[in-house]
Design an enzyme around this catalytic site. Structure first.
Site, PDB file in Angstrom:
ATOM      1  N   TRP A 103       0.820  -1.215   0.000  1.00 16.28           N
ATOM      2  CA  TRP A 103       0.000   0.000   0.000  1.00 16.28           C
ATOM      3  C   TRP A 103       0.847   1.255   0.000  1.00 16.28           C
ATOM      4  O   TRP A 103       0.557   2.226  -0.703  1.00 16.28           O
ATOM      5  CB  TRP A 103      -1.007  -0.018   1.155  1.00 16.28           C
ATOM      6  N   ASP A 172      -1.186   6.734   6.346  1.00 19.88           N
ATOM      7  CA  ASP A 172      -2.308   5.939   5.855  1.00 19.88           C
ATOM      8  C   ASP A 172      -2.573   4.919   6.958  1.00 19.88           C
ATOM      9  O   ASP A 172      -1.839   3.946   7.112  1.00 19.88           O
ATOM     10  CB  ASP A 172      -1.941   5.247   4.541  1.00 19.88           C
ATOM     11  N   LYS A 196     -12.347  -1.379   7.509  1.00 19.01           N
ATOM     12  CA  LYS A 196     -11.661  -2.431   8.269  1.00 19.01           C
ATOM     13  C   LYS A 196     -12.102  -2.365   9.741  1.00 19.01           C
ATOM     14  O   LYS A 196     -12.808  -3.242  10.208  1.00 19.01           O
ATOM     15  CB  LYS A 196     -10.146  -2.308   8.121  1.00 19.01           C
TER      16      LYS A 196
HETATM   17  C1  LIG Z   1      -3.373   0.246   4.136  1.00 18.63           C
HETATM   18  C2  LIG Z   1      -4.316   0.431   2.990  1.00 18.63           C
HETATM   19  N1  LIG Z   1      -4.279   1.579   2.281  1.00 18.63           N
HETATM   20  C3  LIG Z   1      -5.107   1.790   1.249  1.00 18.63           C
HETATM   21  C4  LIG Z   1      -6.027   0.842   0.845  1.00 18.63           C
HETATM   22  C5  LIG Z   1      -6.934   1.138  -0.301  1.00 18.63           C
HETATM   23  O1  LIG Z   1      -8.168   1.412   0.217  1.00 18.63           O
HETATM   24  P1  LIG Z   1      -9.469   1.694  -0.676  1.00 18.63           P
HETATM   25  O2  LIG Z   1      -9.879   0.395  -1.241  1.00 18.63           O
HETATM   26  O3  LIG Z   1     -10.429   2.259   0.344  1.00 18.63           O
HETATM   27  O4  LIG Z   1      -9.107   2.699  -1.706  1.00 18.63           O
HETATM   28  C6  LIG Z   1      -6.111  -0.355   1.555  1.00 18.63           C
HETATM   29  C7  LIG Z   1      -7.100  -1.389   1.151  1.00 18.63           C
HETATM   30  O5  LIG Z   1      -7.124  -2.496   1.610  1.00 18.63           O
HETATM   31  C8  LIG Z   1      -5.232  -0.571   2.638  1.00 18.63           C
HETATM   32  O6  LIG Z   1      -5.280  -1.713   3.328  1.00 18.63           O
END
Ligand SMILES: Cc1ncc(COP(=O)(O)O)c(C=O)c1O
Length: 361
Positions: A103, A172, A196
């Protein structure tokens, strides 16, 4: 009674049963309106109550200081990967990224599309199993970005890295949001997709220090403009009202559990059960992350063969343990044990692991 499974999905993920029951009870007539919350106007006093209470409860849970704004947005955490540099990184400036998993890597790549971003550290060469030992920090960086918990690789920061003076820390926090207490004043900016720990998909929560909002350039389209979205109280346009309502119920539930200190204790107990099962398996189960970096939210692990992993996922599903198949980039299994997963659920997984090993080990 309705049959419920133990849900180890990485997101969308388990939602506390009490929250679902309350939503069910209020579904047809939300607070005497004769409508569901999905049907009331986002400009009504009923919805004003929903969004303002959700913000107040989040502020209380996380101890958010008064010089921070809370914003409810759409577009997922993925949109924040782009909005963040658009708003916080001035033209010509550079932003630093610490990459400890997929991520963070995606966030870094998005930031590179729009301007200059540099790696302050990356653990990719070692397979995203650890936290970086050394950082190469730019004292002039617009911000320093971390992913507090890497959902796929199961690597989590419990102590924030310290950026240089005047470089705000940005996180994040999608997959460890409200899972343990943090000192918000150490951060300039935090964002998290709700799906989550905080509720359903469809809403992303941003916590921004006031001076971060002053960085927004004048020419941004309003839907990408943190300053304008904060000024409108997250109501510039129609918000994801049902998602925000569920987030509000989850926050009330989290407060009732005793807040984030109590929640962290439960989360650590669950994680310890599963890590112990891995560590005591004589190598049958193999955790991905090194013990010093282990997440208490997502636990990826491998079995001796892909064939056994397939069987494990299938048989686990058969006994009501859902969502254990790992992400394709790491393979194997992954147990996501967010706030709504009970100790009972973690124990059921551990019992299943022991039984499975006895049969196949
Ligand atoms: C740490 C992290 N950042 C970003 C995301 C992306 O999130 P979204 O699907 O809400 O765009 C995720 C998705 O699992 C994630 O676990």
């Amino acid at each position: 009674m309705t049959k419920r499974v133990f849900n180890f999905n990485p997101g969308p993920a388990a939602i506390p049963l009490e929250v679902l029951e309350q939503a069910q009870a209020e579904m047809l007539d939300f607070k005497g309106t004769g409508m569901s919350v999905m049907e009331v106007s986002h400009r009504s006093k009923e919805f004003e109550g929903v969004i303002q209470t959700a913000e107040a409860d989040l502020r209380e849970l996380l101890g958010i200081p008064s010089n921070y704004k809370v914003i409810f947005l759409q577009g997922g955490a993925s949109l924040q990967f782009a909005m963040l540099p658009m708003n916080l990184r001035a033209a010509g400036a550079s932003a630093d990224y610490i990459v400890t998993g997929s991520w963070g890597k995606t966030a870094f790549k998005e930031a590179q599309k729009l301007g200059t971003a540099r790696l302050a550290a990356s653990t990719e060469k070692e397979g995203f199993k650890s936290l970086p030992e050394k950082l190469d920090l730019d004292p002039k960086a617009a911000y320093l970005h971390i992913t507090s918990n890497e959902t796929i690789h199961g690597v989590e920061f419990f102590t924030e890295p310290t950026p240089p003076d005047n470089v705000p820390l940005v996180s994040d926090s999608s997959s460890d949001f409200i899972s343990h207490p943090i000192d918000v004043s150490k951060y300039g900016f935090i964002y998290a997709g709700a799906q989550k720990n905080a509720g359903p998909s469809g809403v992303t929560i941003v916590i921004a220090r006031d001076d971060m909002l002053e960085r927004t350039p004048a020419n941004l389209p309003v839907m990408l403009d943190y300053k304008a979205l904060a000024a409108s109280g997250s109501l510039h346009n129609t918000p994801p009202s049902f998602s925000i309502y569920i987030v509000g119920l989850v926050l009330k539930w989290a407060k009732k559990l005793g807040g984030l200190t109590a929640i962290e204790k439960i989360n650590r107990a669950k994680a310890e059960l599963i890590y112990k099962a891995i560590d005591n398996s004589g190598g049958f189960y193999n955790g991905h992350a090194l013990p010093t970096a282990r997440s208490i939210m997502n636990i990826p692990f491998r079995l001796p063969s892909e064939e056994l992993e397939e069987t494990f996922a299938k048989e686990a599903k058969g006994v009501g343990l859902i969502g254990l198949k790992g992400h394709r980039s790491v393979g194997g299994m992954r147990a996501s044990i967010y706030n709504a997963m009970t100790i009972e659920g973690a124990q059921a997984l551990v019992d299943f692991m022991a039984e499975f090993q006895k049969k196949n080990g």
